[in-house]
Design a protein around this motif. Structure first.
Motif, PDB file in Angstrom:
ATOM      1  N   LEU A 106       0.670  -1.204  -0.203  1.00  0.00           N
ATOM      2  CA  LEU A 106      -0.137   0.088  -0.021  1.00  0.00           C
ATOM      3  C   LEU A 106       0.970   1.207  -0.087  1.00  0.00           C
ATOM      4  CD1 LEU A 106      -2.973   1.078   0.190  1.00  0.00           C
ATOM      5  CD2 LEU A 106      -2.772   1.022   2.569  1.00  0.00           C
ATOM      6  N   VAL A 107       1.968   1.192   0.753  1.00  0.00           N
ATOM      7  CA  VAL A 107       2.762   2.621   0.993  1.00  0.00           C
ATOM      8  C   VAL A 107       4.143   2.155   0.033  1.00  0.00           C
ATOM      9  CG1 VAL A 107       4.393   3.747   2.400  1.00  0.00           C
ATOM     10  CG2 VAL A 107       1.949   3.246   2.827  1.00  0.00           C
ATOM     11  N   ALA A 108       4.573   1.114   0.215  1.00  0.00           N
ATOM     12  CA  ALA A 108       5.762   0.675  -0.529  1.00  0.00           C
ATOM     13  C   ALA A 108       5.763   0.803  -2.058  1.00  0.00           C
ATOM     14  CB  ALA A 108       6.723  -0.619   0.165  1.00  0.00           C
ATOM     15  N   GLY A 109       4.860   0.299  -2.354  1.00  0.00           N
ATOM     16  CA  GLY A 109       4.520   0.246  -3.688  1.00  0.00           C
ATOM     17  C   GLY A 109       4.332   1.400  -4.670  1.00  0.00           C
ATOM     18  N   ASP A 110       4.295   2.604  -3.694  1.00  0.00           N
ATOM     19  CA  ASP A 110       3.698   3.993  -4.227  1.00  0.00           C
ATOM     20  C   ASP A 110       4.999   4.997  -3.816  1.00  0.00           C
ATOM     21  OD1 ASP A 110       2.025   5.993  -5.146  1.00  0.00           O
ATOM     22  OD2 ASP A 110       2.079   6.558  -3.097  1.00  0.00           O
ATOM     23  N   ILE A 111       5.660   4.693  -2.815  1.00  0.00           N
ATOM     24  CA  ILE A 111       6.662   5.681  -2.321  1.00  0.00           C
ATOM     25  C   ILE A 111       7.775   6.119  -2.997  1.00  0.00           C
ATOM     26  CG2 ILE A 111       8.308   4.058  -1.114  1.00  0.00           C
ATOM     27  CD1 ILE A 111       8.035   5.820   1.464  1.00  0.00           C
ATOM     28  N   PHE A 112       8.055   5.601  -4.242  1.00  0.00           N
ATOM     29  CA  PHE A 112       9.105   5.904  -5.134  1.00  0.00           C
ATOM     30  C   PHE A 112       8.434   6.304  -6.284  1.00  0.00           C
ATOM     31  CE2 PHE A 112      11.993   3.668  -2.473  1.00  0.00           C
ATOM     32  CZ  PHE A 112      13.271   4.172  -2.211  1.00  0.00           C
ATOM     33  N   ALA A 113       7.309   5.555  -6.873  1.00  0.00           N
ATOM     34  CA  ALA A 113       6.713   6.006  -8.070  1.00  0.00           C
ATOM     35  C   ALA A 113       6.039   7.005  -7.840  1.00  0.00           C
ATOM     36  CB  ALA A 113       5.845   4.870  -8.320  1.00  0.00           C
ATOM     37  N   ASN A 114       5.646   7.518  -6.883  1.00  0.00           N
ATOM     38  CA  ASN A 114       4.900   8.808  -6.516  1.00  0.00           C
ATOM     39  C   ASN A 114       5.571  10.097  -7.098  1.00  0.00           C
ATOM     40  OD1 ASN A 114       2.172  10.208  -5.412  1.00  0.00           O
ATOM     41  ND2 ASN A 114       3.797  10.906  -4.017  1.00  0.00           N
ATOM     42  N   GLU A 115       6.970   9.728  -6.770  1.00  0.00           N
ATOM     43  CA  GLU A 115       7.877  10.952  -7.252  1.00  0.00           C
ATOM     44  C   GLU A 115       7.967  11.103  -8.785  1.00  0.00           C
ATOM     45  OE1 GLU A 115       8.748  12.762  -4.840  1.00  0.00           O
ATOM     46  OE2 GLU A 115       8.702  11.760  -3.019  1.00  0.00           O
ATOM     47  N   ASP A 116       7.843   9.989  -9.257  1.00  0.00           N
ATOM     48  CA  ASP A 116       7.873  10.046 -10.934  1.00  0.00           C
ATOM     49  C   ASP A 116       6.606  10.580 -11.135  1.00  0.00           C
ATOM     50  OD1 ASP A 116      10.367   8.483 -12.135  1.00  0.00           O
ATOM     51  OD2 ASP A 116       9.737   7.127 -10.248  1.00  0.00           O
ATOM     52  N   GLN A 117       5.626  10.248 -10.792  1.00  0.00           N
ATOM     53  CA  GLN A 117       4.319  10.514 -11.159  1.00  0.00           C
ATOM     54  C   GLN A 117       3.908  12.113 -10.940  1.00  0.00           C
ATOM     55  OE1 GLN A 117       0.685   9.485  -8.768  1.00  0.00           O
ATOM     56  NE2 GLN A 117      -0.438   9.232 -10.745  1.00  0.00           N
ATOM     57  N   HIS A 118       4.739  12.671  -9.869  1.00  0.00           N
ATOM     58  CA  HIS A 118       4.413  14.219  -9.853  1.00  0.00           C
ATOM     59  C   HIS A 118       5.749  14.845 -10.415  1.00  0.00           C
ATOM     60  CE1 HIS A 118       1.580  12.512  -6.832  1.00  0.00           C
ATOM     61  NE2 HIS A 118       0.701  13.552  -7.240  1.00  0.00           N
ATOM     62  N   GLY A 119       6.800  14.290 -10.573  1.00  0.00           N
ATOM     63  CA  GLY A 119       7.772  14.964 -11.401  1.00  0.00           C
ATOM     64  C   GLY A 119       8.675  15.626 -10.425  1.00  0.00           C
ATOM     65  N   THR A 120       8.840  15.101  -9.097  1.00  0.00           N
ATOM     66  CA  THR A 120       9.323  15.757  -7.925  1.00  0.00           C
ATOM     67  C   THR A 120      10.846  15.292  -7.698  1.00  0.00           C
ATOM     68  OG1 THR A 120       8.087  14.386  -6.491  1.00  0.00           O
ATOM     69  CG2 THR A 120       7.198  16.543  -7.067  1.00  0.00           C
ATOM     70  N   TRP A 121      11.342  14.504  -8.374  1.00  0.00           N
ATOM     71  CA  TRP A 121      12.744  14.171  -8.287  1.00  0.00           C
ATOM     72  C   TRP A 121      13.734  15.240  -8.291  1.00  0.00           C
ATOM     73  CZ3 TRP A 121      13.912  10.103  -5.859  1.00  0.00           C
ATOM     74  CH2 TRP A 121      13.300   8.763  -5.810  1.00  0.00           C
ATOM     75  N   LYS A 122      13.693  16.182  -9.023  1.00  0.00           N
ATOM     76  CA  LYS A 122      14.658  17.018  -9.069  1.00  0.00           C
ATOM     77  C   LYS A 122      14.433  18.011  -7.936  1.00  0.00           C
ATOM     78  CE  LYS A 122      14.156  18.742 -13.351  1.00  0.00           C
ATOM     79  NZ  LYS A 122      14.331  19.658 -14.380  1.00  0.00           N
ATOM     80  N   THR A 123      13.091  18.148  -7.446  1.00  0.00           N
ATOM     81  CA  THR A 123      13.188  19.142  -6.356  1.00  0.00           C
ATOM     82  C   THR A 123      13.603  18.493  -5.039  1.00  0.00           C
ATOM     83  OG1 THR A 123      10.814  19.759  -7.345  1.00  0.00           O
ATOM     84  CG2 THR A 123      11.218  20.072  -4.989  1.00  0.00           C
ATOM     85  N   ILE A 124      13.262  17.253  -4.760  1.00  0.00           N
ATOM     86  CA  ILE A 124      13.913  16.857  -3.573  1.00  0.00           C
ATOM     87  C   ILE A 124      15.359  16.494  -3.654  1.00  0.00           C
ATOM     88  CG2 ILE A 124      11.733  15.625  -3.019  1.00  0.00           C
ATOM     89  CD1 ILE A 124      12.883  13.112  -3.999  1.00  0.00           C
ATOM     90  N   LEU A 125      15.943  16.286  -4.659  1.00  0.00           N
ATOM     91  CA  LEU A 125      17.540  16.314  -5.029  1.00  0.00           C
ATOM     92  C   LEU A 125      18.206  17.580  -4.571  1.00  0.00           C
ATOM     93  CD1 LEU A 125      17.924  13.573  -7.778  1.00  0.00           C
ATOM     94  CD2 LEU A 125      18.342  13.351  -5.397  1.00  0.00           C
TER      95      LEU A 125
END
Length: 296
Positions: A106-125
């Motif tokens: 429920l959480v583990a399957g979404d916790i990384f993919a959620n960053e891809d869905q919202h395009g927030t990887w560059k923000t948190i890095l």
């Protein structure tokens, strides 16, 4: 008339010491973990999942206690009216088939993919954190949610069943009578055996979350794989393969309820769960480290 101007002697003024430069301390993994926990607490899905884990067992025990018929097709279903210790074992057996993989994903399957869905990887890095810190913080947060949900589910199930049904002796899997004082720690130990494979399912969900980059696939795929593993486990002639499936350790508590207890499946199940956890997390870590996420 000549005016003579006498200039005062120059005196050396004390130089003020330069203010020390402020050193910006980079956030550590603990700081990133607090961010991730705060994000989980803010999600309605996480709160509702824990609420269901708390309330659903109470409703299940009340419903079965009010019915004349018993779910005899599931282990300990026949004793659900005669002992308060049978209810937690019944839900433990049923939950290992359907509920536990969902809680892990429920959480583990979404916790990384959620960053891809919202395009927030560059923000948190850009918060001066590394990919390794983000990976381990998210992994720890997802694992903590899985373990907390299991503890809440187990506590609600055991307490409600004992209060509603009672603390009558329990009949073991070999037909022996287990006194109340012995049955209680055995039930607790039975639920504890599910924690290691649950961590394994969490790691599997994290791997699929990193690989698929899709929250829906990251949550649904581990549940589908768990169902496939259970189907494979029911087939005859593949006992060796069945021993290495991640779903098999969820049944290792059966040895605790036998008249002559045996711990072989439990020990082997812990090793299998640890192997699944290590391999899945290693693959997910390498995949995240090598990923090009400059686009989102």
């Amino acid at each position: 008339m000549t005016t003579t101007t006498t200039s005062a002697p120059l005196t050396s003024r004390p130089t003020t010491a330069a203010a020390p430069e402020r050193t910006t301390r980079r956030p550590g993994t603990g700081t990133v973990l607090r961010w991730e926990i705060a994000k989980l607490v803010a999600q309605a899905r996480s709160r509702y999942a824990l609420l269901v884990c708390l309330i659903a067992p109470i409703a299940i025990v009340l419903v079965f206690n009010g019915q004349q018929q018993t779910p005899s097709d599931t282990i300990y279903g026949r004793q659900i009216h005669t002992s308060g210790y049978a209810g937690p074992l019944f839900i433990l057996a049923f939950g290992s088939q359907w509920i536990f993989p969902i809680l892990a994903a429920l959480v583990a399957g979404d916790i990384f993919a959620n960053e891809d869905q919202h395009g927030t990887w560059k923000t948190i890095l850009t918060r001066s954190v590394t990919r390794s810190q983000i990976f381990w913080a998210k992994t720890l947060a997802a694992t903590m949610f899985t373990l907390v949900s299991m503890v809440v589910l187990a506590a609600s199930t055991i307490v409600s069943s004992l209060l509603i049904v009672g603390t009558q002796p329990l009949t073991g899997l070999s037909g022996q009578v287990i006194p109340s004082g012995t049955a209680f720690p055995l039930v607790l130990a039975g639920w504890a055996t599910a924690l290691a494979p649950q961590v394994g399912f969490t790691a599997l969900s994290i791997l699929l979350s990193v690989k698929t980059r899709n929250p829906a696939a990251g949550v649904a795929a581990p549940v589908a794989l768990a169902l496939i593993m259970q189907l494979i486990g029911t087939l005859g002639g593949i006992d060796l393969t069945r021993r290495f499936l991640l779903t098999t350790p969820l049944d290792s508590w059966h040895g605790l309820l036998a008249e002559h207890r045996f711990y072989g499946p439990l020990t082997f199940g812990l090793a299998v769960s640890a192997g699944w956890t290590a391999v899945c997390l290693a693959c997910a870590y390498v995949s995240l480290r090598r990923r090009d996420i400059t686009g989102g």
